[in-house]
Motif scaffolding. Structure first.
Motif, mmCIF file in Angstrom:
data_model
loop_
_atom_site.group_PDB
_atom_site.id
_atom_site.type_symbol
_atom_site.label_atom_id
_atom_site.label_comp_id
_atom_site.label_asym_id
_atom_site.label_seq_id
_atom_site.Cartn_x
_atom_site.Cartn_y
_atom_site.Cartn_z
ATOM 1 N N GLN A 18 0.825 -1.221 0.000
ATOM 2 C CA GLN A 18 0.000 0.000 0.000
ATOM 3 C C GLN A 18 0.857 1.270 0.000
ATOM 4 O O GLN A 18 0.376 2.352 0.330
ATOM 5 N N ASN A 76 -2.730 2.005 -6.156
ATOM 6 C CA ASN A 76 -1.355 1.568 -6.404
ATOM 7 C C ASN A 76 -0.700 2.395 -7.508
ATOM 8 O O ASN A 76 0.433 2.159 -7.874
ATOM 9 N N THR A 78 -6.502 -0.450 -3.042
ATOM 10 C CA THR A 78 -5.169 -1.029 -2.894
ATOM 11 C C THR A 78 -5.292 -2.415 -2.273
ATOM 12 O O THR A 78 -6.399 -2.993 -2.254
ATOM 13 N N TRP A 134 -2.177 -9.384 -7.067
ATOM 14 C CA TRP A 134 -1.899 -8.033 -6.554
ATOM 15 C C TRP A 134 -0.403 -7.812 -6.390
ATOM 16 O O TRP A 134 0.096 -6.706 -6.617
ATOM 17 N N ASP A 152 2.996 -4.469 -8.049
ATOM 18 C CA ASP A 152 3.720 -3.808 -6.962
ATOM 19 C C ASP A 152 3.793 -2.295 -7.205
ATOM 20 O O ASP A 152 4.352 -1.855 -8.207
ATOM 21 N N PRO A 153 3.227 -1.499 -6.313
ATOM 22 C CA PRO A 153 3.211 -0.050 -6.545
ATOM 23 C C PRO A 153 4.606 0.575 -6.592
ATOM 24 O O PRO A 153 4.800 1.588 -7.268
#
Lengths: 443, 341, 336
Positions: C57, C221, C250, C273, C277-278
Motif C-alpha cells: 500500500q 497503487n 489497494t 496483486w 507492486d506499486p
C-alpha cells in the motif's frame, strides 16, 4: 551464506512454537514462498513459507519439538553453494538484551508460604480501634465483654477497662495486665489434672501417631495432614502444657517422655507409625526405644536430642511472647523464608497462646529441658537402638537445630536434607514432606 | 435550597447566583479570557442548552464560539477531542450524562489515553460537561450517575460540584487543566442559589471540603448528597451527635488525606453517593480507609448508602427510594454514632 | 517539450520536481523495507504484541502526503507505519517504539498501533477502527477557528466506513466546511470480511454524496492517480471549500495482523496483486520519463536498506523505560 530458517513468532504472547511437520525433506529443493513446515500454537496450526529458494539442509528441529521464537530450525543453501558444518541449535533471539525488557524488575511480592494455624474462629470480635487500644494497653481482648452488636468489643469497652484498671481498690482484676517493660511471666500458675488431649482422624490401616514440637500444638500438623493420603488414620497428641492438654509441672525430659508413654499406652490398640517434630521427634525416639514392638515405622522431622546446640533464645522468646508483635520476630527464625511470617500469621499463632498460665508453664518447661540454651538430653544412643525403619527430614536452613546433627544417625536411617527449608519443613513444604512420609509408611 | 459555601478567600466580593448561572458565568469568563475556548453541544446556541445553562452566551460570543452540534455524541465528542489535541480548549456539553454512553469510545479510548499512548507528546485539554443524577422524573435513560464509570479511567479527571461557587471554580479549574476533565453537574442543583465569588478563580481539582465539623461520625458525600448529608447532620446535632460532613468534590483524583484525617478523628465512616451502590465511589472510599492507617481507628464497620441495584424508575416514590435521602442518611449515621452497627 | 506533450504526461511527472519524485521513491522503499525489518524483528521475538503491515500500500501513503507540510495534520490507522514515514518520521525512533524503548516516538507506551510523530503533524495511529475520523474533524475545526490554512488528512480503511463515527465525522466536516480530506485506503478486507460484502454501496466514495462533498475512487497503487486526486482535494480544503473523500483501491500483501491465517483470500488473488507492486510501478514510471536511471534507483533502495539497518541498531541500543515510570505521561507532569 545459507539462509537461516527460524521459528517465527506468528501470534501475540508466543514464546515458542511446536514444529508440527516438515513439508520438505532435508536435501530437497524448495522455492521461496512454498510451504516449508507447519507449526502448532495454542490456537491453531499454521504454515510457514520458505524464506528463500534452494536446498533444505541442517534440520535442527524435528516434528513435536518446541522451539523458542527466533531460533533457527534449518538452513536453505543456494543451488551449488558449499555446504558448511552442521550447526547446533542457537540460543533463542530473546537471550540478547532486548526490547520490552524493563530496566528494573519490580520486587516480587510472594504470598505467605505458611498457612495460618487453626483457632482463628475463636478470636474475639473487636473493632480495629478496640484492638489497637487493647494492644497498646496490654489488655487481652478475650478478657473483655463487648457491648456492640453480636458482642463486638468497641472502643468504649476497652476504654472502660483501662479506666477500671486505673482504680487500684476496685474489684480484683481477672487478668493482671503485664507491665510493658517486664516480661509477661507469671510464676504462680496452677498445675491441672487430666489426661493429655488426643484427637484422631479415621481412616484405613495402621494409624500415624503425631507428636508436635515445643510451643506448638496439634493444629500445626494441618498443612501436612492435607497433603498426606486421605485415608491414613491419624492420632495427634498434645504434649503437657501445650494445646488443649492440661498444664503440668515437668521435672525434665524423662518426666515428659513418661507422660507421652502413659498416653500412648492408653490409646494404642496395636502397632502404629510414629511421627515427631523437634522436641516431639526426641520424644518419639524415646517412645520407639521404650516400646519397640509397638512402632512399625518412625519418622522424625528435625528431631531434638541429637546434639547440644539449640537456639534457646528463640524457644524462650516464643514461650514468653505475650503479643503478636513480640512473637513474630521469633516465629521468623523458624522458617527459611521469614518474609512468609506476616503480622496476621503471628496474630493467629498468638491466639492459641493467649493464656498467660500456659505461656508460663511452657517457659518453665523450656528452662527444664534446655537449661542455659543447650539440649540437656541425648538420644543418639536411642537412635542407634531403634529397629523400626526410620526416616529423618531436616531443613538445611534450620536456625533452631542445626541440620548437621542429623549426621548422628546410623546408616540405615533414610536422611533427607531439604534445601530452602527451615525448622518447620512440614509447614514450609508440606507436599514434599508428605510424599516422603507417604512412601516411608507404605513403600 | 441555599448552599453552604466553602470558599477559601472570604475577602473576595461575592454575588448570589444559581448553580446554572455560576456555570454560565465561568464559561463567559473563559470565553472572554481565552480566544481558544469554544463551547460545543446539542442545542446550546439559541435554545440555550437543555437545562438553560449556556443561556444567552451565543448572543454574546457568536455561533463560531458557541457551536450547536448535530445530534452526534460520538462524533461531537471526537471533534472536541481533535480540536483540543490541536490547540483549542473546547467545552463539550452533553444534554444528559446518560448520552455519554454514545461517546464512550472518544472519551475513554481517545481523550483519556492519547497523552499516554503518544508518550507525553500530545495533550487533550477538553472539558466534558454532563448534567447528571435523578429526581426529575425522566426515568432510566436520563437520570444516571456515571461518576464511577469515568472515575475508573486513568487519564480522566472527574469532578462533582455541589454548590454554585464550586460549580464555577471547578469548571474554570477543569478548563485550566491540561488534561481531559469531566464535570458532573447535578440537575437538581441547577436552580440552587449561593454566594459566588466574582471574576476568575479556580477551585482545586482533587481537594475535598470539610463542610461541617464533627467528632462522632464522618459522612463523605458528593453532589446533591452533600446537602442531604448536611440536612441529616443538622437533625443529629439536636440529639447530641456531631457528624462531620465531607464534600468529595473530586472523584478522580480522590482526596485521601482529608478523608483519612476525618476517619481517624471519628472512627466511623458513612459514604453517601447517588451512583449504583455496588462497585461505586463508596467502595473506593471504603477501600482506601481499610488500606490506610485510619483502619486502626475504625470503631465500626464502614457503611455505604448508594443507588439501588436497579435503573432509575419513573414513579416518583420509586424514584426517591432508588437513591439515598436525608432520612436514610440520618438513620445510618445515628446507628453508627451510637455503636449499633 | 511542447505544451500538449506536457499534458499527456502523468500528473505526478508534471506536478513535482525530480527531487520530489526521487524522495517519494525513497520513502516508498523505506516503508517497504521498514515493514520487512519490523516483520523480521517480530518473528525473532524482538517485538511484543502484534502489528499490521501495509506492504503493498506504499503508493497510497506516500502519494497522499506529497503536498502536506509539517503544519498539516494527519490522523492514521492501526495500519499506520507507512503514513508515519510518508509524513516524515525517523525509522530509528519508530523501531525504538516497536521495541518498547524510551527512545521511541511514544517512549515505549504506544507501540506499533499508536505510532505517532506529533512534530511532523502525525496525530497518531489509532487502535480503534474509525477512532481517528472525528479527531481529524476536530483538527480541521481548530485550523478554521484559528484562521490557519493547514489541512488535516484523515486516513481510514474500508472497515471504518461502516462505523457510526465515519458518518458523524463526514457530516460535521461538511456542515462546517472544514479543511479535512478523508482518505479511505480500501484494501478489500476489514480483517477477513470483504468490503464488497459489508458495504451497501459499490464504492466507498459513493458515501460522499450523502454528505454533500466530492468523492472519487482511484487506483491506489498508481502513485500519480492518488497524488492527483489528493491535489484537488487539498486545494479545495485550503480554499475553505470544505472536505472531500478520496478512495484509494489497494491491497495488503500480508494478513490483517500477525495472527492472520489468511483463510479468506486465495493465493491467486494475492499473487495477482503482488504482480502489481506499486513501488516497481512507480520506479518504472520514473525511469521511463527520464527522472532517474536504473543505477540511481538501485542506489535509493540501497540507501533505504542502510537506513533501516541503522534504525534497528539505534532501536536495540536504546534504554527501556524505567518500571517506576509506569504512570508517567498519564497526566501532564505539572498537573500530576
Amino acid at each position: 551464506m545459507p539462509t537461516e530458517v527460524i521459528m517465527p513468532k506468528v501470534d501475540m504472547d508466543m514464546a515458542s512454537g511446536k514444529l508440527a511437520v516438515w513439508h520438505v525433506a532435508e536435501g530437497e529443493a524448495v522455492k521461496k514462498g512454498a510451504a516449508l513446515f507447519d507449526i502448532e500454537t495454542d490456537k491453531a496450526a499454521m504454515e510457514v513459507e520458505a524464506p528463500a529458494s534452494g536446498i533444505l539442509r541442517h534440520i535442527l528441529a524435528n516434528p513435536g519439538v518446541d522451539v523458542p521464537v527466533g531460533s533457527p530450525v534449518a538452513y536453505i543453501y543456494a543451488e551449488g553453494e558449499a555446504i558448511g558444518p552442521a550447526p547446533v541449535a542457537a540460543p533463542p533471539a530473546l537471550a540478547e538484551p532486548d526490547a520490552a525488557k524493563p530496566a528494573a524488575e519490580p520486587e516480587a511480592v510472594e504470598a505467605a508460604a505458611l498457612p495460618l494455624a487453626g483457632a482463628a474462629d475463636e478470636a474475639p470480635r473487636a473493632t480495629p480501634v478496640a484492638r489497637r487500644l487493647a494492644r497498646e494497653g496490654g489488655i487481652e481482648l478475650a478478657a473483655l465483654a463487648g457491648t456492640g452488636p453480636k458482642g463486638r468489643i468497641q472502643r468504649s469497652d476497652v476504654e472502660a477497662e483501662i479506666e477500671r484498671r486505673k482504680t487500684p481498690v476496685a474489684a480484683p482484676a481477672p487478668v493482671p495486665a503485664p507491665a510493658p517493660a517486664a516480661p509477661a511471666y507469671v510464676m504462680d500458675w496452677t498445675p491441672q489434672a487430666g489426661d493429655l488431649h488426643v484427637t484422631t482422624r479415621k481412616g484405613n490401616g495402621v494409624p500415624l501417631v503425631m507428636v508436635h514440637g515445643f510451643a506448638a500444638d496439634s493444629a500445626g500438623w494441618t498443612p501436612l495432614e492435607r497433603a498426606l493420603p486421605r485415608d491414613l488414620p491419624l492420632i495427634r497428641i498434645d504434649l503437657p502444657s501445650h494445646g488443649r492438654s492440661p498444664l503440668r509441672r515437668i521435672a525434665g525430659f524423662a518426666d515428659l517422655a513418661k507422660a507421652l508413654v502413659q498416653t500412648f499406652d492408653r490409646i494404642a490398640e496395636g502397632p502404629v507409625h510414629l511421627l515427631g517434630h523437634s522436641l516431639g521427634g526426641a520424644l518419639s525416639l524415646a517412645l520407639a526405644d521404650i516400646r519397640p514392638r509397638q512402632i512399625k515405622t518412625l519418622s522424625l522431622i528435625a528431631p531434638a536430642g541429637l546434639g547440644p546446640e539449640i537456639d534457646g533464645a528463640a524457644l524462650n522468646g516464643i514461650a514468653r511472647a505475650s503479643t503478636a508483635d513480640s512473637l513474630a520476630p521469633w516465629l521468623k527464625r523458624l522458617t527459611a523464608r521469614p518474609e512468609g511470617i506476616s503480622h496476621d500469621f503471628a496474630k493467629a499463632a498468638m491466639l492459641s497462646r493467649l493464656d498467660p498460665a500456659l505461656r508460663s508453664a511452657q517457659q518453665e518447661l523450656a528452662e527444664s529441658l534446655f537449661p542455659d540454651g543447650v539440649q540437656a538430653f541425648d538420644l543418639t544412643a536411642a537412635l542407634s537402638r531403634v529397629t523400626a525403619p526410620t526416616l529423618m527430614v531436616w531443613g538445611r536452613d534450620d536456625h533452631i537445630l542445626p541440620w548437621k546433627q542429623a549426621l548422628a544417625a546410623p546408616g540405615e536411617v533414610a536422611l533427607h536434607l531439604m534445601r530452602g527449608v527451615g525448622h518447620v519443613p512440614h509447614m514450609e513444604d508440606p507436599e514434599a514432606v508428605a510424599a516422603l512420609i507417604g512412601r516411608h509408611l507404605r513403600p | 435550597m441555599n448552599a453552604q459555601t466553602h470558599i477559601s478567600q472570604p475577602e473576595t466580593k461575592t454575588r448570589e447566583m444559581s448553580y446554572a448561572e455560576a456555570i454560565r458565568d465561568a464559561m463567559a469568563i473563559a470565553l472572554e479570557r481565552d480566544p481558544t475556548v469554544i463551547l460545543m453541544g446539542e442545542d446550546i446556541g439559541t435554545y440555550g442548552g437543555a437545562f438553560q445553562v449556556t443561556g444567552d452566551l451565543v448572543e454574546r460570543f457568536g455561533k463560531d464560539r458557541v457551536m450547536d452540534t448535530p445530534i452526534s455524541e460520538l462524533g461531537g465528542a471526537g471533534v472536541a477531542v481533535g480540536a483540543a489535541l490541536t490547540g483549542l480548549k473546547p467545552i463539550y456539553e452533553f444534554q444528559f450524562s446518560d448520552f455519554a454512553a454514545l461517546a464512550m469510545e472518544q472519551i475513554v479510548n481517545q481523550a483519556a489515553k492519547l497523552r499516554y499512548m503518544l508518550g507525553g507528546e500530545a495533550a487533550v485539554p477538553v472539558v466534558f460537561r454532563m448534567p447528571s443524577g435523578s429526581g426529575t422524573g425522566a426515568a432510566a435513560q436520563h437520570s444516571q450517575s456515571f461518576e464511577a464509570w469515568f472515575g475508573h479511567v486513568p487519564g480522566l479527571k472527574v469532578v462533582q460540584p455541589s454548590t454554585p461557587a464550586d460549580a464555577k471554580g471547578l469548571l474554570l479549574a477543569a478548563l485550566a487543566d491540561p488534561d481531559p476533565v469531566i464535570v458532573f453537574e447535578h440537575k437538581l442543583l441547577y436552580k440552587m442559589k449561593g454566594e459566588v465569588p466574582e471574576g476568575y478563580y479556580t477551585t482545586p481539582i482533587g481537594k475535598a471540603a470539610v463542610v461541617r465539623q464533627g467528632k462522632d461520625v464522618t459522612i463523605v458525600a458528593s453532589a446533591i448528597m452533600v446537602h442531604r448529608a448536611l440536612e441529616a447532620a443538622a437533625k443529629l446535632a439536636k440529639e447530641g451527635i456531631e457528624a462531620e460532613v465531607i464534600d468529595l468534590r473530586s472523584v478522580r483524583p480522590i482526596d485521601r488525606e482529608t478523608i483519612i484525617a476525618s476517619v481517624k478523628k471519628t472512627g466511623k465512616l458513612l459514604c453517601v453517593y447517588e451512583g449504583v451502590r455496588t462497585l461505586g465511589v463508596g467502595a473506593e472510599i471504603s477501600a482506601l480507609i481499610a488500606e490506610s492507617d485510619a483502619f486502626d481507628y475504625l470503631d465500626a464497620p464502614i457503611q455505604r448508602l448508594g443507588g439501588a441495584e436497579a435503573p432509575i424508575p419513573y414513579n416518583p416514590d420509586l424514584e426517591r427510594a432508588a437513591v439515598p435521602q436525608a432520612a436514610g442518611i440520618e438513620d445510618v449515621a445515628r446507628k453508627l454514632a451510637r455503636g449499633q452497627v | 517539450m511542447a505544451r500538449d506533450t506536457q499534458e499527456n504526461l502523468p500528473f505526478a511527472i508534471r506536478a513535482f520536481s525530480p527531487e520530489q519524485l526521487k524522495e517519494a521513491l525513497r520513502k516508498m522503499h523505506l516503508i517497504r523495507l521498514f515493514e520487512e525489518g519490523a516483520e523480521e524483528s517480530y518473528m525473532r521475538g524482538l517485538i511484543h504484541g502484534t502489528m499490521h503491515l501495509s506492504i503493498g500500500q506504499e503508493a497510497s501513503a506516500v502519494a497522499s502526503c506529497m503536498e502536506l507540510t509539517d503544519a498539516d495534520k494527519i490522523t492514521s490507522t492501526h495500519r499506520g507505519h507507512g503514513h508515519c514515514i510518508a509524513k516524515g518520521a525517523d525509522v530509528g525512533r519508530m523501531f525504538a517504539e516497536f521495541f518498547g524503548k524510551e527512545t521511541g516516538y511514544c517512549h515505549g507506551r504506544g507501540g506499533s498501533m499508536h505510532i505517532a510523530d506529533v512534530k511532523t503533524g502525525n496525530l497518531g495511529a489509532n487502535g480503534i477502527v474509525g477512532g481517528g475520523l472525528p479527531i481529524a474533524v476536530g483538527a480541521g475545526l481548530t485550523a478554521k477557528r484559528l484562521g490557519r490554512d493547514d489541512v488535516t488528512l484523515c486516513f481510514f480503511g474500508d472497515g471504518a466506513n461502516n462505523e457510526g463515527a465515519f458518518h458523524e465525522a463526514l457530516n460535521m466536516a461538511s456542515i462546517w466546511k472544514l479543511p479535512v480530506i478523508f482518505v479511505c485506503e480500501n484494501n478489500k478486507y476489514g480483517m477477513s470480511t470483504a468490503a464488497a460484502y459489508a458495504t451497501a454501496v459499490p464504492n466507498i466514495s459513493d458515501r460522499a454524496a450523502a454528505y454533500a462533498m466530492p468523492g472519487v475512487t482511484v487506483d491506489g497503487n498508481d502513485f500519480s492517480a492518488v497524488a492527483e486526486a489528493l491535489h484537488i482535494a487539498i486545494a479545495r480544503a485550503r480554499a475553505g471549500e470544505g472536505p472531500s473523500l478520496v478512495e484509494n483501491l489497494t491491497y495488503r500483501w500480508r494478513g490483517h495482523s500477525k495472527s492472520d491465517r489468511n483463510r479468506y483470500r486465495t493465493k491467486d488473488e494475492i499473487e495477482d496483486w503482488m504482480s502489481r507492486d506499486p513501488i516497481q510501478r512507480f520506479r518504472a514510471e520514473l525511469v521511463a520519463h527520464g527522472i532517474i536511471d536504473e543505477a540511481g534507483a538501485d542506489a535509493i533502495e540501497t540507501a533505504a536498506k542502510d537506513a533501516v539497518a541503522a534504525g534497528i541498531e539505534f532501536a536495540k541500543a536504546g534504554p527501556a523505560p524505567a518500571i517506576t515510570d509506569v504512570t508517567k505521561f498519564v497526566h501532564a507532569e505539572e498537573a500530576a
